[in-house]
Design a protein around this motif. Structure first.
Motif, PDB file in Angstrom:
ATOM      1  N   LEU A 156      20.269  16.778  32.214  1.00 35.86           N
ATOM      2  CA  LEU A 156      20.476  15.661  31.310  1.00 35.86           C
ATOM      3  C   LEU A 156      19.292  14.708  31.448  1.00 35.86           C
ATOM      4  O   LEU A 156      19.075  14.120  32.497  1.00 35.86           O
ATOM      5  CB  LEU A 156      21.780  14.949  31.658  1.00 35.86           C
ATOM      6  N   ASN A 157      18.483  14.558  30.397  1.00 36.45           N
ATOM      7  CA  ASN A 157      17.266  13.753  30.423  1.00 36.45           C
ATOM      8  C   ASN A 157      17.539  12.397  29.775  1.00 36.45           C
ATOM      9  O   ASN A 157      17.502  12.256  28.562  1.00 36.45           O
ATOM     10  CB  ASN A 157      16.143  14.488  29.688  1.00 36.45           C
ATOM     11  N   HIS A 158      17.814  11.394  30.614  1.00 32.55           N
ATOM     12  CA  HIS A 158      18.186  10.085  30.082  1.00 32.55           C
ATOM     13  C   HIS A 158      17.024   9.377  29.396  1.00 32.55           C
ATOM     14  O   HIS A 158      17.220   8.651  28.422  1.00 32.55           O
ATOM     15  CB  HIS A 158      18.733   9.205  31.214  1.00 32.55           C
ATOM     16  N   GLU A 159      15.810   9.544  29.874  1.00 28.32           N
ATOM     17  CA  GLU A 159      14.667   8.805  29.341  1.00 28.32           C
ATOM     18  C   GLU A 159      14.359   9.180  27.889  1.00 28.32           C
ATOM     19  O   GLU A 159      14.022   8.326  27.074  1.00 28.32           O
ATOM     20  CB  GLU A 159      13.431   9.047  30.216  1.00 28.32           C
ATOM     21  N   GLU A 160      14.449  10.464  27.573  1.00 27.20           N
ATOM     22  CA  GLU A 160      14.097  10.930  26.232  1.00 27.20           C
ATOM     23  C   GLU A 160      15.273  10.904  25.253  1.00 27.20           C
ATOM     24  O   GLU A 160      15.078  11.059  24.043  1.00 27.20           O
ATOM     25  CB  GLU A 160      13.537  12.354  26.303  1.00 27.20           C
ATOM     26  N   THR A 161      16.491  10.723  25.778  1.00 30.23           N
ATOM     27  CA  THR A 161      17.681  10.815  24.927  1.00 30.23           C
ATOM     28  C   THR A 161      17.659   9.894  23.719  1.00 30.23           C
ATOM     29  O   THR A 161      17.929  10.336  22.593  1.00 30.23           O
ATOM     30  CB  THR A 161      18.957  10.581  25.764  1.00 30.23           C
ATOM     31  N   PRO A 162      17.349   8.601  23.855  1.00 35.19           N
ATOM     32  CA  PRO A 162      17.383   7.721  22.672  1.00 35.19           C
ATOM     33  C   PRO A 162      16.472   8.197  21.549  1.00 35.19           C
ATOM     34  O   PRO A 162      16.858   8.165  20.372  1.00 35.19           O
ATOM     35  CB  PRO A 162      16.929   6.362  23.236  1.00 35.19           C
ATOM     36  N   LYS A 163      15.264   8.643  21.890  1.00 37.62           N
ATOM     37  CA  LYS A 163      14.326   9.089  20.864  1.00 37.62           C
ATOM     38  C   LYS A 163      14.836  10.342  20.160  1.00 37.62           C
ATOM     39  O   LYS A 163      14.747  10.459  18.924  1.00 37.62           O
ATOM     40  CB  LYS A 163      12.965   9.369  21.494  1.00 37.62           C
ATOM     41  N   VAL A 164      15.376  11.297  20.931  1.00 39.00           N
ATOM     42  CA  VAL A 164      15.875  12.546  20.359  1.00 39.00           C
ATOM     43  C   VAL A 164      17.058  12.284  19.433  1.00 39.00           C
ATOM     44  O   VAL A 164      17.125  12.827  18.317  1.00 39.00           O
ATOM     45  CB  VAL A 164      16.269  13.528  21.487  1.00 39.00           C
ATOM     46  N   VAL A 165      17.982  11.436  19.877  1.00 43.52           N
ATOM     47  CA  VAL A 165      19.143  11.104  19.046  1.00 43.52           C
ATOM     48  C   VAL A 165      18.709  10.415  17.759  1.00 43.52           C
ATOM     49  O   VAL A 165      19.202  10.723  16.664  1.00 43.52           O
ATOM     50  CB  VAL A 165      20.142  10.220  19.833  1.00 43.52           C
ATOM     51  N   GLU A 166      17.777   9.489  17.872  1.00 40.52           N
ATOM     52  CA  GLU A 166      17.288   8.781  16.690  1.00 40.52           C
ATOM     53  C   GLU A 166      16.645   9.746  15.691  1.00 40.52           C
ATOM     54  O   GLU A 166      16.905   9.668  14.478  1.00 40.52           O
ATOM     55  CB  GLU A 166      16.280   7.716  17.098  1.00 40.52           C
ATOM     56  N   GLN A 167      15.824  10.688  16.183  1.00 41.06           N
ATOM     57  CA  GLN A 167      15.188  11.663  15.299  1.00 41.06           C
ATOM     58  C   GLN A 167      16.224  12.537  14.609  1.00 41.06           C
ATOM     59  O   GLN A 167      16.113  12.833  13.412  1.00 41.06           O
ATOM     60  CB  GLN A 167      14.210  12.536  16.099  1.00 41.06           C
ATOM     61  N   HIS A 168      17.236  12.959  15.376  1.00 43.29           N
ATOM     62  CA  HIS A 168      18.271  13.827  14.802  1.00 43.29           C
ATOM     63  C   HIS A 168      19.006  13.129  13.662  1.00 43.29           C
ATOM     64  O   HIS A 168      19.161  13.705  12.569  1.00 43.29           O
ATOM     65  CB  HIS A 168      19.260  14.226  15.901  1.00 43.29           C
ATOM     66  N   PHE A 169      19.438  11.898  13.893  1.00 42.41           N
ATOM     67  CA  PHE A 169      20.241  11.223  12.878  1.00 42.41           C
ATOM     68  C   PHE A 169      19.386  10.690  11.727  1.00 42.41           C
ATOM     69  O   PHE A 169      19.881  10.565  10.601  1.00 42.41           O
ATOM     70  CB  PHE A 169      21.084  10.116  13.514  1.00 42.41           C
ATOM     71  N   GLU A 170      18.127  10.422  11.977  1.00 46.36           N
ATOM     72  CA  GLU A 170      17.240  10.057  10.877  1.00 46.36           C
ATOM     73  C   GLU A 170      17.081  11.233   9.911  1.00 46.36           C
ATOM     74  O   GLU A 170      17.105  11.058   8.684  1.00 46.36           O
ATOM     75  CB  GLU A 170      15.869   9.640  11.418  1.00 46.36           C
ATOM     76  N   ASP A 171      16.946  12.443  10.472  1.00 43.76           N
ATOM     77  CA  ASP A 171      16.848  13.631   9.639  1.00 43.76           C
ATOM     78  C   ASP A 171      18.135  13.849   8.846  1.00 43.76           C
ATOM     79  O   ASP A 171      18.092  14.154   7.645  1.00 43.76           O
ATOM     80  CB  ASP A 171      16.549  14.856  10.509  1.00 43.76           C
ATOM     81  N   LEU A 172      19.294  13.695   9.505  1.00 42.97           N
ATOM     82  CA  LEU A 172      20.569  13.865   8.797  1.00 42.97           C
ATOM     83  C   LEU A 172      20.717  12.845   7.682  1.00 42.97           C
ATOM     84  O   LEU A 172      21.172  13.177   6.573  1.00 42.97           O
ATOM     85  CB  LEU A 172      21.741  13.742   9.778  1.00 42.97           C
ATOM     86  N   TYR A 173      20.333  11.605   7.949  1.00 42.44           N
ATOM     87  CA  TYR A 173      20.447  10.558   6.922  1.00 42.44           C
ATOM     88  C   TYR A 173      19.568  10.873   5.725  1.00 42.44           C
ATOM     89  O   TYR A 173      19.977  10.705   4.563  1.00 42.44           O
ATOM     90  CB  TYR A 173      20.072   9.199   7.515  1.00 42.44           C
ATOM     91  N   ASN A 174      18.361  11.346   5.982  1.00 44.20           N
ATOM     92  CA  ASN A 174      17.450  11.682   4.886  1.00 44.20           C
ATOM     93  C   ASN A 174      17.970  12.847   4.044  1.00 44.20           C
ATOM     94  O   ASN A 174      17.720  12.912   2.833  1.00 44.20           O
ATOM     95  CB  ASN A 174      16.065  12.023   5.439  1.00 44.20           C
ATOM     96  N   ARG A 175      18.699  13.758   4.672  1.00 43.45           N
ATOM     97  CA  ARG A 175      19.207  14.930   3.962  1.00 43.45           C
ATOM     98  C   ARG A 175      20.548  14.685   3.267  1.00 43.45           C
ATOM     99  O   ARG A 175      20.791  15.185   2.168  1.00 43.45           O
ATOM    100  CB  ARG A 175      19.364  16.113   4.926  1.00 43.45           C
ATOM    101  N   TYR A 176      21.432  13.937   3.946  1.00 39.19           N
ATOM    102  CA  TYR A 176      22.814  13.858   3.476  1.00 39.19           C
ATOM    103  C   TYR A 176      23.263  12.458   3.053  1.00 39.19           C
ATOM    104  O   TYR A 176      24.283  12.328   2.377  1.00 39.19           O
ATOM    105  CB  TYR A 176      23.769  14.350   4.564  1.00 39.19           C
TER     106      TYR A 176
END
Length: 367
Positions: A156-176
Motif C-alpha cells: 500500500l503506497n500512501h505517498e502516491e495514492t492521492p495522485k493516482v486516485v485523482e487521475q482515475h476519477f478525472e478520467d472517469l469524469y471526462n468520459r462519463y
C-alpha cells in the motif's frame, strides 16, 4: 471459433522453430477455451448506445474496427497485421474480459478489473440504456492470489495514492460526467487498511461532481439480508441516480441522455458488486417502464413473476460470466441473484483491453 493454418508444411523448419510452433499452437488452444467472446458484424459492441448514437456521422462510415473504442477491443493487437494490410473485410472487433491476477491501479490511475456494464431495454420504437462501471480500488496496492481464503493485502503506497486516485476519477469524469463511487469493502478486519486509504484520498477530490459513498456490505447485509441494499444504500444514492438519468431515444431523436455514472467496487469487484449493481439496474428499469406507461407509479418488478425471473437470470448470468473471466469460477452470490433475494437481475458489460501489467478491462451488455 476455428483456427486456420497459413502453412501446414513444416518439413523445412528447424527443431527450434518446430518447438516454437508447438508453443504457439498451445497458446491458441488456451484462447479457444476463453469464455465470453462476443462480436457483431454490424454493431459496435465497444460503445454504449448513447456513445454510438452521439458519435460523429463520419465515424459511422468507417469500417467497424475503426469505429471501436480501443479500451474494450480485445483483439486490437491481434488485428494489427490485418489493419496495416488494409484487409478491412476480414477484420471483426471482439470484446471479452481477461482473467486478472492483480488488484489496485497503476501509476496513471488505470484500475484493474474495470468493467463497463450496459443494461438495454427495447420497447416499440424506444431504446433505453443504463450504464454502470466497476473497478478495483484505484490506489497502489496488491493482493497476490494464493491458496488462502483471504490473501494478504500488500504494497500500500500512501505517498502516491492521492495522485493516482485523482487521475482515475478525472478520467472517469471526462468520459462519463458526474461520478458516485460506492465502496462496498469491509471497514474492519484485513480490508480496513484499504477502506481508510480510499476514504482519505477521496476527501481531497470530493465535490459536486465526484462523491464517495462507503457501505460496509458484509457488516450491514450479513450473509443473507440483501434487502438492506434497498433500505440502507439506495436512499443515499437515489438523488444521484435520478440526476444522472439514463439514455433514451426513439426512431427519430434522442429524448434524454445519461449524464453521470455509478462506480461500484468491492475487493475483487465480483460478488458484492454484482448484487449491488443489479439493485441499481432494477431501480432504473422500473423508472423506464413507468416512462413507457407500462408500469404504474408505484409498480415494482417483483409484481410480475416472469419478468422478474428473467431480470434476475440475466444479472446472475452476467455476474457468472464476469467472474469466470476474472476468477475462473462462477459468482459466489449468484444463487441469491437468481431468486433467493430481492435484488438480482441482468446486464451487458465491456472490458477494456490494456497492455499494461493490470491486464484488460471489460464491457458487458445485457438485453
Amino acid at each position: 471459433m476455428q483456427f486456420l493454418y497459413c502453412n501446414q508444411r513444416l518439413g523445412d523448419v528447424s527443431p527450434e522453430e518446430r518447438r516454437d510452433e508447438a508453443h504457439y499452437i498451445s497458446l491458441l488452444k488456451v484462447v479457444e477455451t476463453f469464455p465470453g467472446l462476443y462480436f457483431s458484424y454490424d454493431a459496435d459492441l465497444t460503445r454504449t448506445a448513447q456513445a454510438a448514437t452521439m458519435a460523429r456521422s463520419e465515424l459511422h462510415r468507417l469500417p467497424l474496427h475503426q469505429q471501436a473504442e480501443s479500451r474494450f477491443l480485445w483483439n486490437e493487437y491481434l488485428l494489427q497485421e490485418f489493419t496495416n494490410s488494409k484487409l478491412d473485410p476480414f477484420i471483426v472487433p471482439i470484446i471479452q474480459g481477461t482473467r486478472m491476477w492483480r488488484r489496485g491501479a497503476d501509476s496513471k490511475g488505470n484500475a484493474a478489473n474495470f468493467v463497463e456494464t450496459e443494461q438495454i431495454l427495447e420497447a416499440e420504437d424506444f431504446v433505453f440504456s443504463y450504464v454502470q462501471i466497476r473497478g478495483s480500488i484505484p490506489i497502489l496496492w496488491e493482493q497476490i492470489v494464493d491458496l488462502t481464503y483471504n490473501p494478504t493485502i500488500t504494497d500500500l503506497n500512501h505517498e502516491e495514492t492521492p495522485k493516482v486516485v485523482e487521475q482515475h476519477f478525472e478520467d472517469l469524469y471526462n468520459r462519463y460526467g458526474d461520478v458516485v463511487a460506492v465502496d462496498l469493502i469491509n471497514q474492519q478486519g484485513p480490508e480496513r487498511v484499504l477502506s481508510v486509504a480510499f476514504a482519505k484520498a477521496m476527501e481531497s477530490i470530493s465535490s459536486d461532481s465526484i462523491r464517495y459513498v462507503p457501505f460496509d456490505f458484509h457488516h450491514i447485509c450479513g450473509q443473507l439480508d440483501f434487502t438492506r441494499l434497498d433500505t440502507d444504500l439506495y436512499p443515499s444514492v437515489a438523488e444521484d441516480l435520478s440526476k444522472q438519468s439514463f439514455f433514451m431515444k426513439n426512431s427519430e431523436e434522442v429524448l434524454q441522455k445519461q449524464e453521470g455514472v455509478l462506480r461500484t467496487n468491492c475487493i475483487d469487484c465480483l460478488d458484492r458488486t454484482n448484487v449491488t449493481q443489479s439493485m441499481f439496474g432494477r431501480k432504473v428499469l422500473e423508472v423506464q417502464l413507468i416512462k413507457l406507461n407500462l408500469f404504474q407509479q408505484s409498480e415494482k418488478l417483483e409484481q410480475h413473476q416472469d419478468l422478474d425471473k428473467e431480470f434476475k437470470r440475466m444479472w446472475a448470468d452476467n455476474g457468472d460470466d464476469i467472474s469466470m473471466q476474472y476468477a475462473g469460477t462462477p459468482a459466489l452470490k449468484g444463487d441469491f441473484v437468481r431468486g433467493i433475494s430481492l435484488c438480482l437481475w441482468s446486464v451487458v458489460g465491456r472490458n477494456s483491453s490494456r497492455s499494461d501489467s493490470l491486464g484488460s478491462s471489460q464491457r458487458a451488455i445485457i438485453l
